[in-house]
Write a protein that holds these residues in place. Structure first.
Motif, PDB file in Angstrom:
ATOM      1  N   LEU A 114       0.835  -1.201   0.000  1.00 36.55           N
ATOM      2  CA  LEU A 114       0.000   0.000   0.000  1.00 36.55           C
ATOM      3  C   LEU A 114       0.874   1.256   0.000  1.00 36.55           C
ATOM      4  N   VAL A 115       1.880   1.257   0.856  1.00 35.16           N
ATOM      5  CA  VAL A 115       2.776   2.408   0.947  1.00 35.16           C
ATOM      6  C   VAL A 115       3.586   2.536  -0.334  1.00 35.16           C
ATOM      7  N   ARG A 116       4.096   1.418  -0.849  1.00 39.55           N
ATOM      8  CA  ARG A 116       4.861   1.440  -2.107  1.00 39.55           C
ATOM      9  C   ARG A 116       3.990   1.974  -3.231  1.00 39.55           C
ATOM     10  N   LEU A 117       2.714   1.574  -3.260  1.00 35.60           N
ATOM     11  CA  LEU A 117       1.788   2.062  -4.276  1.00 35.60           C
ATOM     12  C   LEU A 117       1.655   3.580  -4.194  1.00 35.60           C
ATOM     13  N   ALA A 118       1.496   4.115  -2.984  1.00 33.45           N
ATOM     14  CA  ALA A 118       1.362   5.562  -2.800  1.00 33.45           C
ATOM     15  C   ALA A 118       2.639   6.286  -3.220  1.00 33.45           C
ATOM     16  N   VAL A 119       3.788   5.789  -2.773  1.00 37.66           N
ATOM     17  CA  VAL A 119       5.077   6.403  -3.118  1.00 37.66           C
ATOM     18  C   VAL A 119       5.273   6.382  -4.633  1.00 37.66           C
ATOM     19  N   ASP A 120       5.073   5.227  -5.228  1.00 36.90           N
ATOM     20  CA  ASP A 120       5.281   5.111  -6.673  1.00 36.90           C
ATOM     21  C   ASP A 120       4.287   5.954  -7.470  1.00 36.90           C
ATOM     22  N   LEU A 121       3.059   6.065  -6.982  1.00 35.49           N
ATOM     23  CA  LEU A 121       2.082   6.913  -7.667  1.00 35.49           C
ATOM     24  C   LEU A 121       2.562   8.363  -7.680  1.00 35.49           C
ATOM     25  N   VAL A 122       2.965   8.882  -6.529  1.00 32.43           N
ATOM     26  CA  VAL A 122       3.455  10.262  -6.463  1.00 32.43           C
ATOM     27  C   VAL A 122       4.689  10.425  -7.350  1.00 32.43           C
ATOM     28  N   ASN A 123       5.558   9.421  -7.376  1.00 30.16           N
ATOM     29  CA  ASN A 123       6.792   9.515  -8.154  1.00 30.16           C
ATOM     30  C   ASN A 123       6.603   9.331  -9.656  1.00 30.16           C
ATOM     31  N   THR A 124       5.358   9.158 -10.108  1.00 28.27           N
ATOM     32  CA  THR A 124       5.144   9.104 -11.554  1.00 28.27           C
ATOM     33  C   THR A 124       5.262  10.482 -12.188  1.00 28.27           C
ATOM     34  N   ARG A 125       5.288  11.534 -11.362  1.00 34.75           N
ATOM     35  CA  ARG A 125       5.557  12.883 -11.880  1.00 34.75           C
ATOM     36  C   ARG A 125       6.506  13.575 -10.927  1.00 34.75           C
ATOM     37  N   THR A 126       7.738  13.681 -11.373  1.00 33.71           N
ATOM     38  CA  THR A 126       8.763  14.400 -10.620  1.00 33.71           C
ATOM     39  C   THR A 126       9.518  15.268 -11.622  1.00 33.71           C
ATOM     40  N   LEU A 127      10.743  15.618 -11.302  1.00 36.16           N
ATOM     41  CA  LEU A 127      11.551  16.403 -12.235  1.00 36.16           C
ATOM     42  C   LEU A 127      11.822  15.630 -13.523  1.00 36.16           C
ATOM     43  N   SER A 128      11.763  14.295 -13.433  1.00 34.67           N
ATOM     44  CA  SER A 128      11.900  13.485 -14.642  1.00 34.67           C
ATOM     45  C   SER A 128      10.579  13.548 -15.403  1.00 34.67           C
ATOM     46  N   PRO A 129      10.565  13.053 -16.612  1.00 30.50           N
ATOM     47  CA  PRO A 129       9.327  13.175 -17.407  1.00 30.50           C
ATOM     48  C   PRO A 129       8.131  12.498 -16.744  1.00 30.50           C
ATOM     49  N   GLU A 130       6.970  12.998 -17.098  1.00 28.30           N
ATOM     50  CA  GLU A 130       5.695  12.415 -16.677  1.00 28.30           C
ATOM     51  C   GLU A 130       5.646  10.958 -17.117  1.00 28.30           C
ATOM     52  N   ARG A 131       5.310  10.063 -16.191  1.00 27.55           N
ATOM     53  CA  ARG A 131       5.206   8.638 -16.527  1.00 27.55           C
ATOM     54  C   ARG A 131       3.796   8.238 -16.914  1.00 27.55           C
ATOM     55  N   LEU A 132       2.793   8.919 -16.389  1.00 24.09           N
ATOM     56  CA  LEU A 132       1.405   8.575 -16.714  1.00 24.09           C
ATOM     57  C   LEU A 132       0.953   9.420 -17.902  1.00 24.09           C
ATOM     58  N   THR A 133       1.398   9.015 -19.081  1.00 18.37           N
ATOM     59  CA  THR A 133       1.152   9.790 -20.294  1.00 18.37           C
ATOM     60  C   THR A 133      -0.049   9.319 -21.085  1.00 18.37           C
ATOM     61  N   SER A 134      -0.591   8.151 -20.727  1.00 17.82           N
ATOM     62  CA  SER A 134      -1.698   7.578 -21.484  1.00 17.82           C
ATOM     63  C   SER A 134      -2.441   6.577 -20.606  1.00 17.82           C
ATOM     64  N   PRO A 135      -3.651   6.195 -21.013  1.00 13.45           N
ATOM     65  CA  PRO A 135      -4.335   5.130 -20.287  1.00 13.45           C
ATOM     66  C   PRO A 135      -3.498   3.843 -20.238  1.00 13.45           C
ATOM     67  N   ALA A 136      -2.762   3.554 -21.297  1.00 13.29           N
ATOM     68  CA  ALA A 136      -1.905   2.360 -21.320  1.00 13.29           C
ATOM     69  C   ALA A 136      -0.810   2.451 -20.256  1.00 13.29           C
ATOM     70  N   ALA A 137      -0.279   3.645 -20.013  1.00 14.35           N
ATOM     71  CA  ALA A 137       0.748   3.822 -18.985  1.00 14.35           C
ATOM     72  C   ALA A 137       0.160   3.599 -17.591  1.00 14.35           C
ATOM     73  N   VAL A 138      -1.071   4.044 -17.369  1.00 15.32           N
ATOM     74  CA  VAL A 138      -1.737   3.799 -16.079  1.00 15.32           C
ATOM     75  C   VAL A 138      -1.970   2.303 -15.916  1.00 15.32           C
ATOM     76  N   ARG A 139      -2.403   1.650 -16.972  1.00 12.09           N
ATOM     77  CA  ARG A 139      -2.612   0.193 -16.931  1.00 12.09           C
ATOM     78  C   ARG A 139      -1.309  -0.507 -16.561  1.00 12.09           C
ATOM     79  N   GLU A 140      -0.218  -0.123 -17.194  1.00 13.70           N
ATOM     80  CA  GLU A 140       1.085  -0.730 -16.891  1.00 13.70           C
ATOM     81  C   GLU A 140       1.468  -0.486 -15.426  1.00 13.70           C
ATOM     82  N   PHE A 141       1.227   0.726 -14.933  1.00 12.10           N
ATOM     83  CA  PHE A 141       1.507   1.046 -13.528  1.00 12.10           C
ATOM     84  C   PHE A 141       0.719   0.107 -12.609  1.00 12.10           C
ATOM     85  N   LEU A 142      -0.559  -0.087 -12.888  1.00  9.91           N
ATOM     86  CA  LEU A 142      -1.397  -0.946 -12.058  1.00  9.91           C
ATOM     87  C   LEU A 142      -0.926  -2.402 -12.119  1.00  9.91           C
ATOM     88  N   LEU A 143      -0.562  -2.864 -13.297  1.00 11.64           N
ATOM     89  CA  LEU A 143      -0.056  -4.232 -13.438  1.00 11.64           C
ATOM     90  C   LEU A 143       1.251  -4.409 -12.669  1.00 11.64           C
TER      91      LEU A 143
END
Length: 176
Positions: free
Chosen positions: A9-38
């Motif tokens: 649960l904590v890793r999920l929260a941390v990783d969700l927040v870290n999908t947008r940092t100084l590095s490029p946006e990771r959640l760029t499409s519905p497919a990227a969200v699907r990959e994150f969930l998988l």
């Protein structure tokens, strides 16, 4: 959309927040969200559209202040998320899956599930470790967040790489 184990649960929260940092946006499409969930243990079918992408990003930005704010503000944010998205936990064996616990309402969207699940995970973590265990990386060129349950070993950096990079930069600055 079951509740992952507490550390997940904590890793999920941390990783969700870290999908947008100084590095490029990771959640760029519905497919990227699907990959994150998988990547975080959810299983197919995962069906998402552009509205889901926008909603997941909104949840991410609502969770982010928990890592940056003072404890009272962070607690208020978590309580608001829990009030808005979480329901009394219940057991389910939907779709032939083994019995598991749900904390989001039946039929919740992925964004609603993420909001309820990450808020529950962070609230449980904070109840056991305090808000001081949630932090933002101290490296000047990083804004990733992390959770550190090791009370005897406080951390300032998200990874050893950020720590090393900061030490090298500090050494070079002193030499120059």
């Amino acid at each position: 959309m079951d509740i992952p184990a507490p550390d997940r649960l904590v890793r999920l929260a941390v990783d969700l927040v870290n999908t947008r940092t100084l590095s490029p946006e990771r959640l760029t499409s519905p497919a990227a969200v699907r990959e994150f969930l998988l990547e975080h243990g959810e299983s197919d079918p995962i069906t998402l559209d552009e509205a889901d992408l926008v909603a997941v990003r909104v949840v991410r930005e609502r969770v982010r202040p928990v890592f940056h704010a003072d404890p009272a503000t962070a607690a208020r944010v978590l309580n608001e998320l829990l009030e808005e998205y979480a329901v009394r936990p219940y057991l389910s064996d939907h779709d032939g899956s083994p019995w598991h616990l749900h904390v989001a309402k039946p039929g919740a969207t992925w964004a609603e599930w993420l909001a309820a699940t990450t808020a529950l995970g962070l609230a449980s973590f904070v109840a056991g470790h305090g808000f001081k265990a949630l932090a933002v990386c101290a490296a000047a060129d990083c804004e990733r967040v992390f959770a550190n349950a090791a009370e005897k070993r406080p951390r300032r950096f998200c990874t050893p790489r950020c720590s090393s990079r900061t030490r090298v930069a500090s050494y070079r600055a002193r030499q120059g």
